[in-house]
Design a protein around this motif. Sequence first.
Motif, PDB file in Angstrom:
ATOM      1  N   ARG A 246       0.836  -1.208   0.000  1.00  0.00           N
ATOM      2  CA  ARG A 246       0.000   0.000   0.000  1.00  0.00           C
ATOM      3  C   ARG A 246       0.870   1.257   0.000  1.00  0.00           C
ATOM      4  N   SER A 247       1.956   1.236   0.767  1.00  0.00           N
ATOM      5  CA  SER A 247       2.842   2.402   0.826  1.00  0.00           C
ATOM      6  C   SER A 247       3.601   2.592  -0.485  1.00  0.00           C
ATOM      7  N   VAL A 248       4.079   1.488  -1.055  1.00  0.00           N
ATOM      8  CA  VAL A 248       4.827   1.564  -2.310  1.00  0.00           C
ATOM      9  C   VAL A 248       3.961   2.146  -3.426  1.00  0.00           C
ATOM     10  N   ALA A 249       2.660   1.873  -3.367  1.00  0.00           N
ATOM     11  CA  ALA A 249       1.756   2.399  -4.400  1.00  0.00           C
ATOM     12  C   ALA A 249       1.820   3.922  -4.477  1.00  0.00           C
ATOM     13  N   ARG A 250       2.101   4.598  -3.355  1.00  0.00           N
ATOM     14  CA  ARG A 250       2.192   6.063  -3.379  1.00  0.00           C
ATOM     15  C   ARG A 250       3.337   6.531  -4.259  1.00  0.00           C
ATOM     16  N   THR A 251       4.471   5.852  -4.190  1.00  0.00           N
ATOM     17  CA  THR A 251       5.598   6.271  -5.023  1.00  0.00           C
ATOM     18  C   THR A 251       5.330   5.983  -6.497  1.00  0.00           C
ATOM     19  N   LEU A 252       4.655   4.878  -6.765  1.00  0.00           N
ATOM     20  CA  LEU A 252       4.307   4.549  -8.153  1.00  0.00           C
ATOM     21  C   LEU A 252       3.343   5.584  -8.725  1.00  0.00           C
ATOM     22  N   LEU A 253       2.401   6.030  -7.905  1.00  0.00           N
ATOM     23  CA  LEU A 253       1.461   7.066  -8.349  1.00  0.00           C
ATOM     24  C   LEU A 253       2.202   8.358  -8.686  1.00  0.00           C
ATOM     25  N   ALA A 254       3.144   8.730  -7.821  1.00  0.00           N
ATOM     26  CA  ALA A 254       3.884   9.979  -8.041  1.00  0.00           C
ATOM     27  C   ALA A 254       4.682   9.929  -9.332  1.00  0.00           C
ATOM     28  N   GLU A 255       5.087   8.732  -9.735  1.00  0.00           N
ATOM     29  CA  GLU A 255       5.854   8.580 -10.982  1.00  0.00           C
ATOM     30  C   GLU A 255       4.947   8.361 -12.184  1.00  0.00           C
ATOM     31  N   GLY A 256       3.621   8.406 -11.962  1.00  0.00           N
ATOM     32  CA  GLY A 256       2.683   8.231 -13.067  1.00  0.00           C
ATOM     33  C   GLY A 256       2.509   6.796 -13.500  1.00  0.00           C
ATOM     34  N   ARG A 257       2.962   5.848 -12.715  1.00  0.00           N
ATOM     35  CA  ARG A 257       2.862   4.426 -13.069  1.00  0.00           C
ATOM     36  C   ARG A 257       1.573   3.861 -12.477  1.00  0.00           C
ATOM     37  N   LEU A 258       0.444   4.283 -13.042  1.00  0.00           N
ATOM     38  CA  LEU A 258      -0.863   3.996 -12.449  1.00  0.00           C
ATOM     39  C   LEU A 258      -1.197   2.513 -12.474  1.00  0.00           C
ATOM     40  N   THR A 259      -0.880   1.833 -13.571  1.00  0.00           N
ATOM     41  CA  THR A 259      -1.198   0.404 -13.666  1.00  0.00           C
ATOM     42  C   THR A 259      -0.452  -0.391 -12.606  1.00  0.00           C
ATOM     43  N   GLU A 260       0.840  -0.067 -12.414  1.00  0.00           N
ATOM     44  CA  GLU A 260       1.630  -0.761 -11.397  1.00  0.00           C
ATOM     45  C   GLU A 260       1.133  -0.429  -9.993  1.00  0.00           C
ATOM     46  N   ALA A 261       0.733   0.832  -9.787  1.00  0.00           N
ATOM     47  CA  ALA A 261       0.201   1.218  -8.486  1.00  0.00           C
ATOM     48  C   ALA A 261      -1.073   0.445  -8.171  1.00  0.00           C
ATOM     49  N   ASP A 262      -1.947   0.325  -9.158  1.00  0.00           N
ATOM     50  CA  ASP A 262      -3.200  -0.404  -8.955  1.00  0.00           C
ATOM     51  C   ASP A 262      -2.913  -1.878  -8.672  1.00  0.00           C
ATOM     52  N   ALA A 263      -1.923  -2.445  -9.342  1.00  0.00           N
ATOM     53  CA  ALA A 263      -1.564  -3.851  -9.102  1.00  0.00           C
ATOM     54  C   ALA A 263      -1.026  -4.031  -7.691  1.00  0.00           C
ATOM     55  N   SER A 264      -0.231  -3.072  -7.220  1.00  0.00           N
ATOM     56  CA  SER A 264       0.314  -3.150  -5.860  1.00  0.00           C
ATOM     57  C   SER A 264      -0.803  -3.064  -4.830  1.00  0.00           C
ATOM     58  N   LEU A 265      -1.762  -2.186  -5.096  1.00  0.00           N
ATOM     59  CA  LEU A 265      -2.907  -2.047  -4.180  1.00  0.00           C
ATOM     60  C   LEU A 265      -3.782  -3.294  -4.209  1.00  0.00           C
ATOM     61  N   ALA A 266      -3.922  -3.905  -5.364  1.00  0.00           N
ATOM     62  CA  ALA A 266      -4.723  -5.129  -5.458  1.00  0.00           C
ATOM     63  C   ALA A 266      -4.098  -6.243  -4.618  1.00  0.00           C
ATOM     64  N   LYS A 267      -2.747  -6.354  -4.633  1.00  0.00           N
ATOM     65  CA  LYS A 267      -2.065  -7.343  -3.794  1.00  0.00           C
ATOM     66  C   LYS A 267      -2.322  -7.065  -2.322  1.00  0.00           C
ATOM     67  N   ALA A 268      -2.209  -5.794  -1.941  1.00  0.00           N
ATOM     68  CA  ALA A 268      -2.443  -5.434  -0.546  1.00  0.00           C
ATOM     69  C   ALA A 268      -3.878  -5.742  -0.136  1.00  0.00           C
ATOM     70  N   ALA A 269      -4.841  -5.367  -0.978  1.00  0.00           N
ATOM     71  CA  ALA A 269      -6.250  -5.588  -0.653  1.00  0.00           C
ATOM     72  C   ALA A 269      -6.557  -7.069  -0.487  1.00  0.00           C
ATOM     73  N   GLU A 270      -5.960  -7.890  -1.346  1.00  0.00           N
ATOM     74  CA  GLU A 270      -6.192  -9.340  -1.253  1.00  0.00           C
ATOM     75  C   GLU A 270      -5.697  -9.885   0.090  1.00  0.00           C
ATOM     76  N   LEU A 271      -4.520  -9.415   0.502  1.00  0.00           N
ATOM     77  CA  LEU A 271      -3.976  -9.864   1.784  1.00  0.00           C
ATOM     78  C   LEU A 271      -4.824  -9.367   2.947  1.00  0.00           C
ATOM     79  N   TYR A 272      -5.205  -8.099   2.907  1.00  0.00           N
ATOM     80  CA  TYR A 272      -6.027  -7.542   3.992  1.00  0.00           C
ATOM     81  C   TYR A 272      -7.376  -8.246   4.079  1.00  0.00           C
TER      82      TYR A 272
END
Length: 449
Positions: A246-272
């Motif tokens: 979830r935290s790493v997704a913030r850096t991906l968003l700042a770099e404009g890497r939206l697809t990777e950010a969404d994938a990182s959040l999806a992994k976090a959501a699945e675990l939570y």
Amino acid sequence: MRERDDPVAIGRRVQRLRVDRGLTQRQLAEPAYTPAYVSTLEAGRVRPSEEALRHIAGRLGVAYEELLTGRPARLATDLRLRLTEARRTLATGGAGQAAEQYGALLAEAETHDLADLRAEALLGLGECALESGELEEGRRYFERSEACLARSDAPLPARVPALRGRAVAHYLAGELRYAVYLLESTLDELNRGGLHDPDALLLLYASAIGPYMDMGAHARAAQAAELALALAPGVADPALVARMHRSVARTLLAEGRLTEADASLAKAAELYRSLQLRTELANCHWMRGYVHAQNGELERAEGELREALAMLSASRAALYRSQAAVELADVLHRRGSSREAAALLHEVLDDLSPERGAVHAAAAHRLLGIIAEDAQDTDAAEEHYVRALSLLERAGAAGDLADLCRLLGDLLRRTGRVEAAMDAYRTGLGHRTAPGTTTLGPAPAQPPL
């Protein structure tokens, strides 16, 4: 935790239990010992052997451990089970109920001198306070937990959750620079001391990303994210790995890497979701809503943010709810529902103060300023921008200050106040060039990955 009580305490305990059971010293001693030995033991003048205590425990009908330490048999195990239940209650959104459970555990831990359990209960009470938005109270609990662990000579990695909790409390209160100092100094001490505990390091790196981003130190945030990702394979706690994603997704968003950010959040959501960590799952919904909003998918963004807001409202996670509410208001405004957005933002501001959620309050004022500008109410817009500017300057949130100064400068220029607009632009440029690794001092030592 005590291994055993002193001879005087043990002697008094033996005497009390013997009298309670109506036994004489001779009856307690036979057949292996003499009445004189029991008398000497009860007076605290001899340190009984394990063999003698096991004999006496058997005659008294109590567990050897209870006779040795004064704690009922299975106490530590039962309290550990209750600690697990309190964590589960907090994870599923019951901060108030969890605080009661942790409070009862703290009382028992203090009664029986269980230092490690006392530290865990204080840590849990701190997390409950953070969840409820009681930041000062949370800081005090974390400080007490840290002090308890220090007194029992716990190693630094064991103290990291309490240190991290204290840093998060300062961060949510708007004290970004001090939060970063706490996290970085602990990282430096761990890495320079060769204490390369992957769980402790991952927790600290993931927690530093938010303050770095708000301060505009994007390069250092990206580095923290990279180190966290490298540490993740060595971490056994899935909740900690989910928090990292979830935290790493913030850096991906700042770099404009939206697809990777969404994938990182999806992994976090699945675990939570699998761990039933309700507040953390709600924060994933919030960040996925933000990703969709950045991608122009406003309907999907609104759905995710409303889900996050409902979950956080149900769990009474005040500050996290405010953060989600500001993002939802932004989406509503962009979809043409400015009146609903403004009402939501005013509700947020009623719950916040400069000492409690300053960055969230500044975001609410900034958006209210934009809404007022759209409605041609320049006086109200300027008032909101100035309030936001004051909050961000106090918090040191340089990452947002430059953009706010641009909005204020544009407003002042359109209303004919060119000199004031130039001052606002200069302030913004100053904040735009100042933040980053150079304003934070040397980066902490890194783990040998």
